[in-house]
Design a protein around this motif. Structure first.
Motif, PDB file in Angstrom:
ATOM      1  N   SER A  13      -9.028   5.822  -1.026  1.00  0.00           N
ATOM      2  CA  SER A  13      -9.593   6.758  -0.250  1.00  0.00           C
ATOM      3  C   SER A  13      -8.726   7.743   0.557  1.00  0.00           C
ATOM      4  O   SER A  13      -7.378   7.154   0.610  1.00  0.00           O
ATOM      5  N   ARG A  14      -9.060   9.042   0.617  1.00  0.00           N
ATOM      6  CA  ARG A  14      -8.106   9.950   1.275  1.00  0.00           C
ATOM      7  C   ARG A  14      -7.595   9.329   2.616  1.00  0.00           C
ATOM      8  O   ARG A  14      -6.599   9.616   2.959  1.00  0.00           O
ATOM      9  N   ALA A  15      -8.553   8.660   3.363  1.00  0.00           N
ATOM     10  CA  ALA A  15      -8.621   8.208   4.539  1.00  0.00           C
ATOM     11  C   ALA A  15      -7.480   7.009   4.558  1.00  0.00           C
ATOM     12  O   ALA A  15      -6.416   7.194   5.531  1.00  0.00           O
ATOM     13  N   THR A  16      -7.407   6.450   3.429  1.00  0.00           N
ATOM     14  CA  THR A  16      -6.543   5.379   3.692  1.00  0.00           C
ATOM     15  C   THR A  16      -5.006   5.883   3.302  1.00  0.00           C
ATOM     16  O   THR A  16      -3.843   5.474   3.924  1.00  0.00           O
ATOM     17  N   VAL A  17      -4.951   6.772   2.336  1.00  0.00           N
ATOM     18  CA  VAL A  17      -3.621   7.627   2.153  1.00  0.00           C
ATOM     19  C   VAL A  17      -3.053   8.184   3.470  1.00  0.00           C
ATOM     20  O   VAL A  17      -1.952   8.098   4.093  1.00  0.00           O
ATOM     21  N   TYR A  18      -4.029   8.917   4.543  1.00  0.00           N
ATOM     22  CA  TYR A  18      -3.483   9.210   5.609  1.00  0.00           C
ATOM     23  C   TYR A  18      -3.167   8.385   6.451  1.00  0.00           C
ATOM     24  O   TYR A  18      -2.620   8.625   7.584  1.00  0.00           O
ATOM     25  N   ARG A  19      -3.782   7.065   6.434  1.00  0.00           N
ATOM     26  CA  ARG A  19      -3.374   6.198   7.341  1.00  0.00           C
ATOM     27  C   ARG A  19      -1.975   5.697   7.257  1.00  0.00           C
ATOM     28  O   ARG A  19      -1.364   5.336   8.244  1.00  0.00           O
ATOM     29  N   TYR A  20      -1.459   5.946   6.086  1.00  0.00           N
ATOM     30  CA  TYR A  20      -0.015   5.641   5.997  1.00  0.00           C
ATOM     31  C   TYR A  20       0.760   6.818   5.938  1.00  0.00           C
ATOM     32  O   TYR A  20       2.142   6.671   6.208  1.00  0.00           O
ATOM     33  N   PHE A  21       0.553   7.872   5.475  1.00  0.00           N
ATOM     34  CA  PHE A  21       1.291   9.153   5.495  1.00  0.00           C
ATOM     35  C   PHE A  21       0.495  10.196   6.260  1.00  0.00           C
ATOM     36  O   PHE A  21      -0.781  10.566   5.858  1.00  0.00           O
ATOM     37  N   ALA A  22       1.055  10.911   7.219  1.00  0.00           N
ATOM     38  CA  ALA A  22       0.243  11.756   8.217  1.00  0.00           C
ATOM     39  C   ALA A  22      -0.027  13.011   7.311  1.00  0.00           C
ATOM     40  O   ALA A  22      -1.273  13.924   7.719  1.00  0.00           O
ATOM     41  N   ASP A  23       0.774  13.472   6.449  1.00  0.00           N
ATOM     42  CA  ASP A  23       0.415  14.774   5.573  1.00  0.00           C
ATOM     43  C   ASP A  23       1.217  14.680   4.431  1.00  0.00           C
ATOM     44  O   ASP A  23       2.034  13.897   4.226  1.00  0.00           O
ATOM     45  N   ARG A  24       1.117  15.702   3.580  1.00  0.00           N
ATOM     46  CA  ARG A  24       1.511  15.721   2.262  1.00  0.00           C
ATOM     47  C   ARG A  24       3.157  15.655   2.436  1.00  0.00           C
ATOM     48  O   ARG A  24       3.850  15.293   1.633  1.00  0.00           O
ATOM     49  N   ALA A  80       0.865  -1.283   0.089  1.00  0.00           N
ATOM     50  CA  ALA A  80       0.109  -0.071   0.188  1.00  0.00           C
ATOM     51  C   ALA A  80       0.781   1.364   0.026  1.00  0.00           C
ATOM     52  O   ALA A  80       0.573   2.177  -0.674  1.00  0.00           O
ATOM     53  N   ARG A  81       2.032   1.220   0.804  1.00  0.00           N
ATOM     54  CA  ARG A  81       2.981   2.358   0.900  1.00  0.00           C
ATOM     55  C   ARG A  81       3.463   2.584  -0.396  1.00  0.00           C
ATOM     56  O   ARG A  81       3.465   3.702  -1.059  1.00  0.00           O
ATOM     57  N   ALA A  82       4.011   1.734  -1.105  1.00  0.00           N
ATOM     58  CA  ALA A  82       4.494   1.692  -2.528  1.00  0.00           C
ATOM     59  C   ALA A  82       3.570   2.222  -3.439  1.00  0.00           C
ATOM     60  O   ALA A  82       4.080   2.987  -4.467  1.00  0.00           O
ATOM     61  N   THR A  83       2.463   1.609  -3.346  1.00  0.00           N
ATOM     62  CA  THR A  83       1.334   2.021  -4.308  1.00  0.00           C
ATOM     63  C   THR A  83       1.318   3.841  -4.069  1.00  0.00           C
ATOM     64  O   THR A  83       1.115   4.428  -5.218  1.00  0.00           O
ATOM     65  N   ILE A  84       1.118   4.077  -3.025  1.00  0.00           N
ATOM     66  CA  ILE A  84       0.949   5.487  -2.663  1.00  0.00           C
ATOM     67  C   ILE A  84       1.936   6.340  -3.142  1.00  0.00           C
ATOM     68  O   ILE A  84       1.658   7.340  -3.746  1.00  0.00           O
ATOM     69  N   LEU A  85       3.283   5.843  -2.703  1.00  0.00           N
ATOM     70  CA  LEU A  85       4.382   6.652  -3.107  1.00  0.00           C
ATOM     71  C   LEU A  85       4.498   6.720  -4.631  1.00  0.00           C
ATOM     72  O   LEU A  85       4.901   7.646  -5.355  1.00  0.00           O
ATOM     73  N   ALA A 134       4.412  21.427  -5.350  1.00  0.00           N
ATOM     74  CA  ALA A 134       3.873  22.478  -4.537  1.00  0.00           C
ATOM     75  C   ALA A 134       2.161  22.394  -4.551  1.00  0.00           C
ATOM     76  O   ALA A 134       1.407  22.713  -3.790  1.00  0.00           O
ATOM     77  N   LYS A 135       1.706  21.974  -6.095  1.00  0.00           N
ATOM     78  CA  LYS A 135       0.310  21.904  -6.109  1.00  0.00           C
ATOM     79  C   LYS A 135      -0.461  20.550  -5.935  1.00  0.00           C
ATOM     80  O   LYS A 135      -1.528  20.570  -5.979  1.00  0.00           O
ATOM     81  N   THR A 136       0.335  19.266  -5.721  1.00  0.00           N
ATOM     82  CA  THR A 136      -0.220  18.166  -5.713  1.00  0.00           C
ATOM     83  C   THR A 136      -0.891  18.210  -4.042  1.00  0.00           C
ATOM     84  O   THR A 136      -0.199  18.280  -3.153  1.00  0.00           O
ATOM     85  N   THR A 137      -2.175  17.774  -3.949  1.00  0.00           N
ATOM     86  CA  THR A 137      -2.873  17.587  -3.046  1.00  0.00           C
ATOM     87  C   THR A 137      -3.074  15.946  -2.496  1.00  0.00           C
ATOM     88  O   THR A 137      -2.672  15.070  -3.423  1.00  0.00           O
ATOM     89  N   MET A 138      -3.398  15.896  -1.378  1.00  0.00           N
ATOM     90  CA  MET A 138      -3.450  14.348  -0.947  1.00  0.00           C
ATOM     91  C   MET A 138      -4.692  13.847  -1.533  1.00  0.00           C
ATOM     92  O   MET A 138      -4.785  12.566  -1.720  1.00  0.00           O
ATOM     93  N   GLU A 139      -5.731  14.485  -1.988  1.00  0.00           N
ATOM     94  CA  GLU A 139      -6.727  14.232  -2.773  1.00  0.00           C
ATOM     95  C   GLU A 139      -6.372  13.803  -4.128  1.00  0.00           C
ATOM     96  O   GLU A 139      -6.718  12.624  -4.771  1.00  0.00           O
ATOM     97  N   ASP A 140      -5.261  14.497  -4.853  1.00  0.00           N
ATOM     98  CA  ASP A 140      -4.972  13.877  -6.117  1.00  0.00           C
ATOM     99  C   ASP A 140      -3.988  12.661  -6.056  1.00  0.00           C
ATOM    100  O   ASP A 140      -4.230  11.867  -6.809  1.00  0.00           O
TER     101      ASP A 140
END
Length: 198
Positions: A45-56, A13-18, A31-37
Motif C-alpha cells: 500500500s502507499r501508506a506502507t511505502v510512506y512508513r519507510y520513506f517520508a517522500d519521493r 521491506a526497505r529493500a523491496t521498496i528500493l 521525475a515522473k515516478t510517483t509513490m503510487e507507482d
C-alpha cells in the motif's frame, strides 16, 4: 528455523521498496515516478511505502546512496592500485565519472530533465559530498600522512570539489573515450597541481 526479527523484516521491506522504485525509475523516469507507482510495483500500500520513506525525494536519495555504497570497496581498491598519487587522483575521478555514466540510475539523475532534482538531492542536501568523502576521505588522509599531498588541505573541502567535478562530468561525458581523455588532461593540468606539495 529461527524467527525473523523486526529489524530484518524492516530491512527486507526497505529493500523491496528500493528495488521497486529503481524499476519504476527505469520505466517512467525519475521525475515522473510517483509513490503510487512504487507502491504498486512493490505490491504494497502507499501508506506502507510512506512508513519507510517520508517522500519521493528521500526514496531517490536512498537509492543513490545504496548503489554508491555497494560499489565503495571496489572503487577504493581501483583507486589505490595506481602507482602514483597523480594517477590515483586522475584515474580515480575518471573511473567515478565512467561508472556514474554507465549506472542507469545515476545517468538518469543527472539528465537535463532531472538536473534540478539532482542538485537538490545530491548537492544541496550534502549527500553527494558525504558519499564522495566516504570514498575519498581515507585515501586522501593516507596521502596526506605520506606527504604526497599538501598537509594544509581541508580533506572534506577536497571531497566537495571532487564531488562537484564528478557530477558535472557525468552529466557531460558521453560514451566517447576521447571525452574522458580530455577530462584527464584537465585534471592533470589544474586539479593535481593544486593538491600536491608546493
Amino acid at each position: 528455523m529461527a524467527a525473523r526479527t523486526g529489524t530484518e523484516t524492516q530491512s527486507d521491506a526497505r529493500a523491496t521498496i528500493l528495488a521497486a522504485a529503481e524499476e519504476c525509475f527505469a520505466r517512467f523516469g525519475i521525475a515522473k515516478t510517483t509513490m503510487e507507482d512504487v507502491a504498486r510495483a512493490a505490491s504494497m500500500s502507499r501508506a506502507t511505502v510512506y512508513r519507510y520513506f517520508a517522500d519521493r525525494e528521500s526514496l531517490i536519495a536512498e537509492s543513490v546512496v545504496r548503489r554508491a555504497r555497494a560499489n565503495m570497496g571496489r572503487a577504493r581498491a581501483y583507486i589505490t592500485r595506481w602507482p602514483t598519487v597523480e594517477d590515483r587522483i586522475v584515474e580515480g575521478i575518471c573511473q567515478d565519472i565512467r561508472k556514474g555514466h554507465l549506472d542507469p540510475m545515476v545517468n538518469r539523475l543527472v539528465s537535463p530533465e532531472s538536473m534540478a532534482l539532482s542538485i537538490r538531492l545530491l548537492s544541496e542536501s550534502g549527500r553527494a559530498i558525504e558519499l564522495t568523502h566516504e570514498l575519498w576521505g581515507p585515501i586522501l588522509a593516507d596521502e596526506q600522512a605520506a606527504g604526497t599531498i599538501r598537509a594544509d588541505l581541508d580533506l572534506r573541502l577536497v571531497s566537495e570539489w571532487i564531488s562537484e567535478l564528478e557530477i558535472m562530468y557525468i552529466s557531460q561525458y558521453g560514451t566517447d573515450d576521447s571525452a574522458l581523455d580530455r577530462v584527464r588532461e584537465k585534471l592533470r593540468t589544474f586539479v593535481v597541481p593544486a593538491l600536491l606539495p608546493r
